[in-house]
Design an enzyme around this catalytic site. Structure first.
Site, PDB file in Angstrom:
ATOM      1  N   LEU A 137       3.795   5.536   0.098  1.00 41.58           N
ATOM      2  CA  LEU A 137       2.602   5.957  -0.680  1.00 41.58           C
ATOM      3  C   LEU A 137       1.579   6.730   0.145  1.00 41.58           C
ATOM      4  CD1 LEU A 137       1.365   5.720  -3.525  1.00 41.58           C
ATOM      5  CD2 LEU A 137      -0.071   3.915  -2.604  1.00 41.58           C
ATOM      6  N   ASP A 138       1.074   7.784  -0.424  1.00 38.29           N
ATOM      7  CA  ASP A 138       0.028   8.618   0.177  1.00 38.29           C
ATOM      8  C   ASP A 138       0.505   9.314   1.445  1.00 38.29           C
ATOM      9  OD1 ASP A 138      -1.590   7.884  -1.846  1.00 38.29           O
ATOM     10  OD2 ASP A 138      -2.886   6.579  -0.675  1.00 38.29           O
ATOM     11  N   GLU A 139       1.815   9.343   1.680  1.00 33.28           N
ATOM     12  CA  GLU A 139       2.305   9.992   2.879  1.00 33.28           C
ATOM     13  C   GLU A 139       3.295  11.106   2.549  1.00 33.28           C
ATOM     14  OE1 GLU A 139       1.287   9.509   5.961  1.00 33.28           O
ATOM     15  OE2 GLU A 139       0.018   7.783   5.592  1.00 33.28           O
TER      16      GLU A 139
END
Lengths: 285, 285, 285, 285
Positions: free
Chosen positions: A228-230
């Protein structure tokens, strides 16, 4: 009398080798096409070649594809042929925050964003009225138990199937997607989140940013991967703030950046300007 | 005939209570001063009050200080009285990269940066010629052993003592300062480092930034604390980059941001526009 | 038990003389107020002094005004006392372009813009549906003859009277106001228009900008004076463009800048952060 | 063993017709070249086609040119073949302001600007010391009479001839060039000047900008034509200012924008990224 030409977008990705441009442009010539826009990039990281063309041609899709086929096969290309301005079938997921959805809907109606929105799907009912104003169907289902989450994600996949969805936009959808859903829609989910210099890990980053007195806050639009978010970054923006801003004001300022950054990313994706090179994006703007 | 007035800067920090501004402005009146610029901030985080004034007054420093004394004592203020434009006695530490030093020297000579530079101190001899062109003394000592590092830091403290240095600027000085040196000069050392959205930990952040395809790179100027690169932020800037940039180009672009960001931070500090509120800075621009 | 304090905004303008700050802060003390925000500026151009304060105080408006009166009289001040966050009574004039009105309405509903909108008045009916969605009354009257123009402007003045309007916003209202209306509402009308470097006079500036290949286009929000588009500037923004943009795309990009620039200007005005110094604005942000 | 390939830049301009890309890429293939970067633009304004390629090829210049010749002749192209990174022979003209020259010299030495500077020519002696520090020959001749101006411009043309100069940079050279000199060097002279939104005509624009309270000031780098300050725009930048800036400070801020904008324009020109389409520039960045 010749028929009115169509404006086409062609995207091509393959291993980089000499002669690709010549071969592709030859196929365009044989499709009686005129190249009006062309961008390419050879990735030193991956050894891959990326190309995006806009082409005027009066031939049919079948004829165009037939002209491209020998080249795409010879170079083992991943490729796509689309018509300029065709609205992308897009599913938007939301929770309660309205700013991103409002910007997407307003720009879609204003003719600045070529997307078709068969449905907005929320885990809260709050944004139904906004969707209704723009004439977009809206559905909400609570996601407070694992069973509800599973049902919600099943509904997402069902909508994707039913409407042949090409892009899922997380417009401040505040639930973490399951790895299964991420995998099923890889390269087709765009998320938006706030960003700071330097980054802050953990809960309430605006409070952390305030505590250290950051001078710039911003937003990052990126593809969703199971990490997530990467995922690969599509677009980023920042805006200047000063010591007088409360954490609450930082949130409001950050929301503006989120809206415009997400809309920009969706627009580029809808125009086939975003290509993936491993963990990086190639953006042909 | 009245004497030509001096332009003064007054900075004051104390616990926030009603009546401070009235008390301070009364002291200014009694020093026959005219307030030409005034900024203040009440920190909801710390409960402290911050004020910066510019005042025209023809009285002597002694008379001005005497007028302020009752107020600064009553409110237990930390305060400073200085003359606008007085060059700040500044020590610059460098290694081999020239970009930050060049910008500081050029702006100092151009009259845009009120600093006095009695010495540039390097752990490499490379920048001696640049300093010489601007007529600034330069000294270099290698720092490759613990003993040399100790000796270098002793020399820093000696120069600080000898020249009554008010600010130490790390203009891409590539050595980590000892906790002792940080403590001895707390609130008086400014560092510059590259910054990204999101941040990247570990070695070679430009390579990591490239690998994830970041679209913005920047720089952060901050006070040095013993927690390296985590001190209070003074200034930040970013610039847009795209997929075609090599890691080497990202470095060059980042250096431009470093130069202008560091020079800006030094300028504000020299003008007494930077006040500390715990881990945050109040910047009165 | 003391009553909950009110947050007040005080703005003051007068001839610059020593002692003003002391006198004002004394009045605040006597109103049992605590200054939480204060900005001032002495204009070297006009010799005038400008001040904006935010003050916490539990006294009534009458008591506060009585405390200020001796000072405002002694220094012959133009002044205003208002409550933080009170919605400004605002009349919006529109034609057919929706982008500025949409941004104002969305931010007002989102709680980011403290305005009361008793009416949106247009010379075309197009934006009635948008106003209706946000629950704002809408009226339109054609302006194609001199008589209709006169009637429209009479209606404007009537609405201003009836609703005690404090600000008229020209949100892409495409009619030139009569000198009489400008004079009647001087300092209370904000307009938005596109801006370029360098400026282009005459018709179709986007086409001219395209023809010369400008790299930046933007917007300027300014007060309306009878000298159209030449009133005091409140806010300006620009965005980068390149040679591939058609005149039509430049228009769309310019509209985004117009929306955010106008909203920002209205927000600052509503917060009493915009003061006039002859042909210049003092913006206390 | 194959020889190390050279990195070439090819720029091509011709009337837009179908098949150009295919023909050009065929020529590249026959020169055993690999296209590593390619940009093109079809101008709807002029009907002309613009292309810039970077090509890796181990053949000699003669062989490469021979491969291109049939295509450039068939399409009646204006074209250029150069080696990536070859320093452009550049003459810099200056007066007394140092900021632009300093930036050019520093970046040239830092390896960020591929120019060869055989001479800096001034109408004042002030910048001789700065040029000397960077080891660049400097010459100055007063220009206070028409005869001296004629002599100065003769010297410019002589230097252009002698050193085969490809670009003349006006780095705040404060004399108007004669129409004859402009004509002799058309498309090869770049100038920098300050810019505002909106523009201000006449003397002392910074004072006018101050008087109207502009919020953005900037700089424009452009080709010089005999219509001074109205040539095709290459690059523009702006920076934010506020009411507290004196006209003198606006000048200093404007100078920073001038430096970076001029250096950027020179860099792009040296890399053959700037092509002319009538009164517009095509910038292939």
């Amino acid at each position: 009398m010749s028929p009115t030409p169509t404006h086409w977008i062609v995207t091509l990705v393959c291993e980089d080798r000499p002669g690709i441009v010549h071969a592709v442009s030859g196929a365009i010539v044989s499709a009686q096409g005129n190249i009006t826009e062309s961008q390419q990039f050879s990735s030193a990281d991956s050894g891959r070649f990326f190309m995006r063309l806009q082409v005027e041609s009066a031939v049919s899709r079948e004829v165009f594809e037939a002209a491209l086929l020998p080249v795409t096969e010879r170079y083992r290309m991943t490729w796509q042929l689309d018509v300029v301005g065709r609205p992308l079938r897009t599913l938007v997921l939301v929770s309660r925050a309205a700013h991103c959805l409002n910007d997407l809907l307003f720009r879609q109606r204003a003719g600045q964003l070529a997307v078709d929105l068969p449905l907005v799907l929320g885990n809260h009912p709050d944004l139904g009225e906004l969707a209704a104003f723009y004439g977009v169907p809206f559905e909400s289902h609570p996601v407070t138990t694992p069973g509800q989450k599973l049902a919600f994600e099943d509904r997402v996949l069902e909508v994707v199937e039913e409407h042949d969805i090409e892009l899922v936009v997380l417009a401040r959808y505040m639930q973490i997607l399951s790895p299964e859903l991420c995998a099923a829609l890889t390269g087709r989910i765009i998320n938006i989140h706030h960003s700071f210099l330097p980054g802050f890990k953990g809960a309430n980053p605006y409070k952390q940013a305030h505590a250290r007195g950051v001078k710039l806050i911003g937003a990052t639009a990126h593809f969703v991967t199971s990490d997530l978010d990467e995922g690969p970054i599509i677009e980023q923006n920042v805006v200047r703030v000063d010591h007088s801003r409360t954490p609450g004001e930082l949130v409001a300022i950050g929301q503006d950046e989120e809206s415009r950054t997400l809309t920009q990313a969706v627009k580029w994706f809808a125009e086939h300007r975003v290509l993936l090179d491993g963990a990086r994006t190639i953006i042909f703007t």
